[in-house]
Scaffold this motif. Structure first.
Motif, mmCIF file in Angstrom:
data_model
loop_
_atom_site.group_PDB
_atom_site.id
_atom_site.type_symbol
_atom_site.label_atom_id
_atom_site.label_comp_id
_atom_site.label_asym_id
_atom_site.label_seq_id
_atom_site.Cartn_x
_atom_site.Cartn_y
_atom_site.Cartn_z
ATOM 1 N N ALA A 1 9.941 11.036 55.429
ATOM 2 C CA ALA A 1 9.193 9.826 55.073
ATOM 3 C C ALA A 1 8.647 9.947 53.651
ATOM 4 O O ALA A 1 8.657 8.966 52.886
ATOM 5 C CB ALA A 1 8.050 9.610 56.058
ATOM 6 N N LEU A 2 8.209 11.134 53.270
ATOM 7 C CA LEU A 2 7.701 11.346 51.919
ATOM 8 C C LEU A 2 8.825 11.241 50.885
ATOM 9 O O LEU A 2 8.608 10.749 49.777
ATOM 10 C CB LEU A 2 7.027 12.712 51.826
ATOM 11 N N VAL A 3 10.013 11.697 51.243
ATOM 12 C CA VAL A 3 11.176 11.541 50.359
ATOM 13 C C VAL A 3 11.445 10.062 50.121
ATOM 14 O O VAL A 3 11.709 9.627 48.987
ATOM 15 C CB VAL A 3 12.417 12.225 50.964
ATOM 16 N N LEU A 4 11.385 9.269 51.188
ATOM 17 C CA LEU A 4 11.636 7.835 51.051
ATOM 18 C C LEU A 4 10.591 7.180 50.159
ATOM 19 O O LEU A 4 10.928 6.367 49.280
ATOM 20 C CB LEU A 4 11.638 7.178 52.431
ATOM 21 N N LEU A 5 9.322 7.524 50.337
ATOM 22 C CA LEU A 5 8.267 6.999 49.469
ATOM 23 C C LEU A 5 8.470 7.440 48.033
ATOM 24 O O LEU A 5 8.257 6.663 47.089
ATOM 25 C CB LEU A 5 6.904 7.459 49.986
ATOM 26 N N ASN A 6 8.878 8.694 47.860
ATOM 27 C CA ASN A 6 9.165 9.222 46.526
ATOM 28 C C ASN A 6 10.297 8.439 45.867
ATOM 29 O O ASN A 6 10.230 8.090 44.675
ATOM 30 C CB ASN A 6 9.551 10.689 46.657
ATOM 31 N N TRP A 7 11.326 8.134 46.642
ATOM 32 C CA TRP A 7 12.487 7.387 46.131
ATOM 33 C C TRP A 7 12.073 5.984 45.691
ATOM 34 O O TRP A 7 12.457 5.520 44.614
ATOM 35 C CB TRP A 7 13.547 7.315 47.222
ATOM 36 N N VAL A 8 11.269 5.299 46.515
ATOM 37 C CA VAL A 8 10.795 3.960 46.164
ATOM 38 C C VAL A 8 9.938 4.001 44.910
ATOM 39 O O VAL A 8 10.077 3.158 44.003
ATOM 40 C CB VAL A 8 9.998 3.348 47.339
ATOM 41 N N ALA A 9 9.052 4.974 44.817
ATOM 42 C CA ALA A 9 8.162 5.091 43.658
ATOM 43 C C ALA A 9 8.950 5.341 42.375
ATOM 44 O O ALA A 9 8.686 4.712 41.339
ATOM 45 C CB ALA A 9 7.152 6.210 43.886
ATOM 46 N N GLY B 1 18.483 14.520 43.695
ATOM 47 C CA GLY B 1 18.251 14.392 45.125
ATOM 48 C C GLY B 1 18.004 15.742 45.784
ATOM 49 O O GLY B 1 17.108 15.884 46.617
ATOM 50 N N VAL B 2 18.796 16.735 45.407
ATOM 51 C CA VAL B 2 18.595 18.083 45.938
ATOM 52 C C VAL B 2 17.231 18.619 45.526
ATOM 53 O O VAL B 2 16.498 19.195 46.340
ATOM 54 C CB VAL B 2 19.711 19.030 45.457
ATOM 55 N N ALA B 3 16.854 18.415 44.267
ATOM 56 C CA ALA B 3 15.576 18.912 43.769
ATOM 57 C C ALA B 3 14.406 18.299 44.528
ATOM 58 O O ALA B 3 13.471 18.999 44.929
ATOM 59 C CB ALA B 3 15.451 18.623 42.271
ATOM 60 N N VAL B 4 14.458 16.995 44.744
ATOM 61 C CA VAL B 4 13.372 16.320 45.467
ATOM 62 C C VAL B 4 13.313 16.806 46.911
ATOM 63 O O VAL B 4 12.231 17.064 47.458
ATOM 64 C CB VAL B 4 13.554 14.794 45.414
ATOM 65 N N GLY B 5 14.461 16.963 47.546
ATOM 66 C CA GLY B 5 14.492 17.439 48.925
ATOM 67 C C GLY B 5 13.937 18.842 49.066
ATOM 68 O O GLY B 5 13.164 19.135 49.979
ATOM 69 N N VAL B 6 14.324 19.729 48.147
ATOM 70 C CA VAL B 6 13.824 21.105 48.195
ATOM 71 C C VAL B 6 12.316 21.134 47.936
ATOM 72 O O VAL B 6 11.574 21.890 48.572
ATOM 73 C CB VAL B 6 14.570 21.984 47.178
ATOM 74 N N PHE B 7 11.865 20.285 46.993
ATOM 75 C CA PHE B 7 10.430 20.250 46.704
ATOM 76 C C PHE B 7 9.631 19.914 47.966
ATOM 77 O O PHE B 7 8.692 20.625 48.329
ATOM 78 C CB PHE B 7 10.137 19.221 45.617
ATOM 79 N N TRP B 8 10.010 18.825 48.656
ATOM 80 C CA TRP B 8 9.257 18.427 49.837
ATOM 81 C C TRP B 8 9.464 19.398 50.986
ATOM 82 O O TRP B 8 8.584 19.538 51.854
ATOM 83 C CB TRP B 8 9.623 17.008 50.253
ATOM 84 N N ALA B 9 10.615 20.066 51.036
ATOM 85 C CA ALA B 9 10.828 21.077 52.073
ATOM 86 C C ALA B 9 9.846 22.228 51.938
ATOM 87 O O ALA B 9 9.440 22.830 52.933
ATOM 88 C CB ALA B 9 12.264 21.606 52.003
ATOM 89 N N LEU B 10 9.453 22.543 50.696
ATOM 90 C CA LEU B 10 8.559 23.662 50.438
ATOM 91 C C LEU B 10 7.118 23.195 50.262
ATOM 92 O O LEU B 10 6.383 23.708 49.421
ATOM 93 C CB LEU B 10 9.043 24.431 49.201
ATOM 94 N N THR B 11 6.732 22.228 51.065
ATOM 95 C CA THR B 11 5.350 21.753 51.108
ATOM 96 C C THR B 11 4.879 21.787 52.559
ATOM 97 O O THR B 11 5.705 21.696 53.478
ATOM 98 C CB THR B 11 5.222 20.314 50.574
ATOM 99 N N PRO B 12 3.576 21.925 52.803
ATOM 100 C CA PRO B 12 3.067 21.950 54.183
ATOM 101 C C PRO B 12 2.972 20.549 54.785
ATOM 102 O O PRO B 12 1.900 20.077 55.144
ATOM 103 C CB PRO B 12 1.686 22.603 54.025
#
Length: 211
Positions: free
Chosen positions: A54-62, A36-47
């Motif tokens: 919302a992208l985290v939620l889509l990532n979680w569903v996928a 969870g931390v890894a996914v959050g940090v990844f999306w935090a470091l994107t433009p």
């Protein structure tokens, strides 16, 4: 000086309760929490500022649809997207932009940080018309013009090293933190019964002597 120190202490406390405390208190397996931390940090470091949760939620569903072994704590991930916020988004985006420009070979087209910040502010004027729908459409359009058309390619190329490295560091750090915390709890719990037994024996002996 005292005010600066007070603000620093307050920031450290906020960071601890915002990011650290939730993961060490998690009752899920350590790797689940660390993902969870890894996914959050990844999306935090994107433009993608403004739509990261919302992208985290889509990532979680996928991930849950593809393979449950990739499942992660979505709430922790959403919290960690706040690494990029109103105070850090411009420096982060500028870093992505310059990295992308260098990667694309555009060595002669590197805006200074001050110029980039002014351009950012000019692209997102603080103006409202009183019409919520119109304001939202206008904000989306200016975002599209500035990010996607203007800086999008450079930022898209430039964010990848930071997002991938940040996700790896976030996973390794949080996994180590959670495992170490649970080991300390296990040692503490295993020590308490013996101390209680010693206390019980001591109280029994004292009672006998008193009697």
């Amino acid at each position: 000086m005292r005010w600066s120190r007070k603000r620093l202490v307050g920031l450290q406390r906020w960071l601890r309760y915002r990011f650290v405390v939730p993961i060490v208190r998690s009752r899920h397996p350590p790797d689940y929490t660390a993902r969870g931390v890894a996914v959050g940090v990844f999306w935090a470091l994107t433009p993608t500022f403004g739509v990261q949760m919302a992208l985290v939620l889509l990532n979680w569903v996928a991930f849950r649809q593809i393979d449950r072994r990739w499942d992660f704590n979505a709430l922790h991930a959403m919290a960690w997207t706040w690494l990029t916020n109103f105070a850090t988004v411009i420096p982060a985006y500028y870093t992505f932009y310059v990295t992308g420009q260098l990667a694309l070979g555009r060595w002669d087209d590197l805006s200074g940080y001050d110029s980039f910040a002014r351009l950012w502010d000019a692209s997102f004027p603080d103006q409202t018309t009183g019409d919520y729908l119109s304001d939202e459409i206008g904000a989306i359009w200016t975002y599209f013009e500035a990010i996607v058309e203007g800086w999008g390619l450079a930022m898209f190329v430039g964010f990848w090293p930071y997002a991938i490295l940040g996700a790896w560091i976030g996973h390794a750090w949080s996994l180590r933190l959670v495992v170490a915390h649970r080991r300390r709890l296990t040692r503490r719990r295993s020590a308490n019964p013996s101390s209680r037994r010693r206390g019980d024996r001591g109280s029994t002996t004292a009672d006998c002597r008193t009697g």
